[in-house]
Design a protein around this motif. Structure first.
Motif, mmCIF file in Angstrom:
data_model
loop_
_atom_site.group_PDB
_atom_site.id
_atom_site.type_symbol
_atom_site.label_atom_id
_atom_site.label_comp_id
_atom_site.label_asym_id
_atom_site.label_seq_id
_atom_site.Cartn_x
_atom_site.Cartn_y
_atom_site.Cartn_z
ATOM 1 N N ILE A 117 -17.944 -32.851 -5.579
ATOM 2 C CA ILE A 117 -18.120 -31.373 -5.682
ATOM 3 C C ILE A 117 -19.206 -31.160 -4.727
ATOM 4 C CG2 ILE A 117 -18.787 -29.476 -7.064
ATOM 5 C CD1 ILE A 117 -17.774 -30.976 -9.664
ATOM 6 N N VAL A 118 -19.083 -30.256 -3.736
ATOM 7 C CA VAL A 118 -20.125 -30.099 -2.565
ATOM 8 C C VAL A 118 -20.181 -28.755 -2.475
ATOM 9 C CG1 VAL A 118 -21.164 -31.077 -0.459
ATOM 10 C CG2 VAL A 118 -19.311 -32.540 -1.608
ATOM 11 N N THR A 119 -20.529 -28.058 -3.436
ATOM 12 C CA THR A 119 -20.661 -26.473 -3.399
ATOM 13 C C THR A 119 -21.827 -25.889 -3.675
ATOM 14 O OG1 THR A 119 -19.825 -26.698 -5.756
ATOM 15 C CG2 THR A 119 -17.899 -26.610 -4.165
ATOM 16 N N PRO A 120 -22.151 -24.678 -3.552
ATOM 17 C CA PRO A 120 -23.459 -24.061 -4.114
ATOM 18 C C PRO A 120 -23.628 -24.434 -5.648
ATOM 19 C CG PRO A 120 -22.243 -22.611 -2.953
ATOM 20 C CD PRO A 120 -21.275 -23.602 -3.203
ATOM 21 N N THR A 121 -25.111 -24.745 -5.697
ATOM 22 C CA THR A 121 -25.427 -25.254 -6.880
ATOM 23 C C THR A 121 -25.006 -24.415 -8.032
ATOM 24 O OG1 THR A 121 -27.430 -26.106 -6.125
ATOM 25 C CG2 THR A 121 -27.768 -26.004 -8.240
ATOM 26 N N THR A 122 -24.828 -23.144 -7.991
ATOM 27 C CA THR A 122 -24.322 -22.198 -9.187
ATOM 28 C C THR A 122 -23.134 -22.291 -9.490
ATOM 29 O OG1 THR A 122 -23.607 -20.367 -7.262
ATOM 30 C CG2 THR A 122 -25.917 -20.349 -8.198
ATOM 31 N N THR A 123 -22.449 -23.370 -8.612
ATOM 32 C CA THR A 123 -20.986 -23.513 -9.124
ATOM 33 C C THR A 123 -20.740 -24.865 -9.874
ATOM 34 O OG1 THR A 123 -20.172 -24.405 -7.048
ATOM 35 C CG2 THR A 123 -20.016 -21.952 -7.238
ATOM 36 N N HIS A 124 -21.620 -25.803 -9.562
ATOM 37 C CA HIS A 124 -21.375 -27.110 -9.925
ATOM 38 C C HIS A 124 -20.940 -27.087 -11.486
ATOM 39 C CE1 HIS A 124 -24.471 -28.918 -6.884
ATOM 40 N NE2 HIS A 124 -23.439 -28.387 -6.176
ATOM 41 N N PHE A 125 -21.632 -26.595 -12.424
ATOM 42 C CA PHE A 125 -21.412 -26.727 -13.729
ATOM 43 C C PHE A 125 -19.949 -26.402 -14.006
ATOM 44 C CE2 PHE A 125 -20.940 -25.131 -18.092
ATOM 45 C CZ PHE A 125 -21.166 -26.336 -18.765
ATOM 46 N N ASP A 126 -19.536 -25.281 -13.745
ATOM 47 C CA ASP A 126 -18.107 -24.834 -14.104
ATOM 48 C C ASP A 126 -17.058 -25.666 -13.478
ATOM 49 O OD1 ASP A 126 -19.024 -22.738 -15.531
ATOM 50 O OD2 ASP A 126 -18.720 -21.435 -14.064
ATOM 51 N N ILE A 127 -17.296 -26.082 -12.252
ATOM 52 C CA ILE A 127 -16.317 -26.996 -11.324
ATOM 53 C C ILE A 127 -16.383 -28.377 -11.945
ATOM 54 C CG2 ILE A 127 -15.821 -28.038 -9.237
ATOM 55 C CD1 ILE A 127 -16.795 -25.670 -7.763
ATOM 56 N N ALA A 128 -17.335 -28.838 -12.322
ATOM 57 C CA ALA A 128 -17.698 -30.345 -12.981
ATOM 58 C C ALA A 128 -17.092 -30.394 -14.341
ATOM 59 C CB ALA A 128 -19.040 -30.733 -12.962
ATOM 60 N N LYS A 129 -17.262 -29.391 -15.087
ATOM 61 C CA LYS A 129 -16.900 -29.099 -16.540
ATOM 62 C C LYS A 129 -15.230 -29.273 -16.583
ATOM 63 C CE LYS A 129 -17.682 -26.688 -20.801
ATOM 64 N NZ LYS A 129 -16.062 -26.286 -21.048
ATOM 65 N N SER A 130 -14.647 -28.379 -15.764
ATOM 66 C CA SER A 130 -13.195 -28.230 -15.562
ATOM 67 C C SER A 130 -12.769 -29.482 -15.152
ATOM 68 C CB SER A 130 -12.839 -27.237 -14.618
ATOM 69 O OG SER A 130 -11.525 -27.105 -14.377
ATOM 70 N N LEU A 131 -13.190 -30.119 -14.187
ATOM 71 C CA LEU A 131 -12.354 -31.437 -13.698
ATOM 72 C C LEU A 131 -12.808 -32.598 -14.940
ATOM 73 C CD1 LEU A 131 -13.993 -31.647 -9.812
ATOM 74 C CD2 LEU A 131 -11.598 -31.152 -10.887
#
Length: 378
Positions: A117-131
């Motif tokens: 996950i190499v995206t803006p910090t604001t998106t890290h949690f939602d993307i990582a949680k979903s994965l």
């Protein structure tokens, strides 16, 4: 932060964090989320190749894609593809590496075992949680999340589902750090400088979470002692957040670390200096970018007759730099085998997924650094 999980240290910080007054430092005491490695008993899964994908193909994400493509060419992984919020960027990087451009993150997850996950910090949690909820192993770039509770949630999810959660503190894979761990066993004073011109990326966070967090992670892994106090100051110059900051950490074992980070510097600099005590005191100065440096240590009174000293002085750049009362301080170039830290980091991630082992920079370890960063900036 839950007050029931934190123990206050009675010694208060002497100056304000980034310009504001602070109460005594709070040190995490949560056993389940500690930085200690999780002990897994799940056997490795028999797979021929780990299928990997990259979410985000910006300035750093494109490097993840490049290196996964190299690993794929050497037969270590199957590079499933890339996703980016900009479809054209995804297609461009997919074509460059002969892989697939995904239309969504879920589409990437459906055909992958592990994802960066190499995206803006604001998106890290939602993307990582979903994965993680989909049973996928995750490497999330630093900073791990925007908030401590979000980091704790990701650590909990990965632990419950026995999934690899690694965070991109790349300096831990720099050969410089490997040398430090062996050459300075009793650090007493550490000084870190991390400077760069103003970036075109990561402007959604301040310099502490953008740059200093690398050195926080290194120092916490290196010293291995609880922090008892933090003094810090920071100044916003070009952005709404701090663009230059300094923090001084004092540890229970007496070690002191002084960290400076700036993203408004005319030069790029990534250096660490360590004064180590013990039976053989030494001073080590290392350059992360150049992956080189020097160690300064004491030679005995009979140094002129020492075959070891003669051997040291025969090396390039070796010299006696100071003498007093029959003692000599000798400077030697350090033996560091250069390599690309990000390549080592991704190979480590793939290896952890294959072996179902806890990564060197686990979610719990990264949360520790994140909590100290938040303490500095509050």
């Amino acid at each position: 932060m839950s007050a029931g999980l934190w123990t206050p240290i009675e010694q208060p910080s002497a100056c304000a964090a980034l310009g504001g007054h602070r109460p005594p430092l709070q040190v995490a005491q949560t056993p389940a989320l500690s930085a200690a490695p999780l002990q897994w008993h799940t056997p490795p899964v028999a797979v021929e190749k780990i299928r990997v994908a990259v979410i985000g193909t910006g300035s750093l994400g494109k490097e993840h894609a490049r290196l996964y493509a190299e690993l794929a060419r050497s037969g270590q992984v199957e590079f499933a593809g890339v996703f980016d919020a900009n479809p054209e960027a995804a297609r461009k990087h997919a074509a460059a590496h002969g892989t697939r451009a995904f239309a969504s993150i879920d589409e990437a997850a459906a055909v992958s075992d592990a994802l960066s996950i190499v995206t803006p910090t604001t998106t890290h949690f939602d993307i990582a949680k979903s994965l993680l909820e989909q049973g996928r192993h995750v490497l999330v770039e630093k900073p791990m999340t925007e908030r401590s509770d979000q980091a704790a949630e990701l650590v909990r999810l990965a632990h419950e589902r026995k999934l690899v959660l690694q965070v991109g503190h790349v300096e831990r894979f720099n050969p410089v750090f490997s040398y430090l761990e062996t050459a300075a066993p009793e650090p007493r004073f550490i000084e870190c400088h991390r400077l760069s011109p103003f970036p075109a990326r990561s402007t959604d966070i301040g310099v502490v979470l953008d740059l200093m967090i690398h050195d926080l992670d290194v120092v916490l892994a290196f010293v291995r002692s609880p922090i008892v106090s933090v003094d810090a100051v920071g100044i916003p110059v070009l952005s709404k957040s701090e663009d230059i900051a300094n923090a001084r950490l004092r540890f229970a074992n007496g070690c002191v670390a002084n960290l400076t980070a700036s993203r408004i510097s005319p030069e790029r600099l990534r250096k660490i200096r360590v004064f180590s005590g013990g039976a053989q005191p030494s001073y080590i100065s290392l350059d992360y970018r150049e992956q080189k440096g020097f160690i300064y240590r004491l030679a005995g009174a009979d140094a002129e007759k020492s075959s070891l000293l003669k051997m040291l002085l025969s090396a390039n750049d070796s010299a006696i730099v100071s003498e007093f009362a029959g003692k000599k301080i000798v400077r030697e170039p350090v033996p560091i085998a250069k390599d690309e830290p990000l390549k080592l980091e991704l190979a480590h991630f793939v290896g952890c997924v294959r072996e179902r082992s806890t990564p060197k920079v686990s979610g719990a370890s990264a949360k520790h650094a994140l909590d100290v960063a938040f303490e500095i900036t509050r």
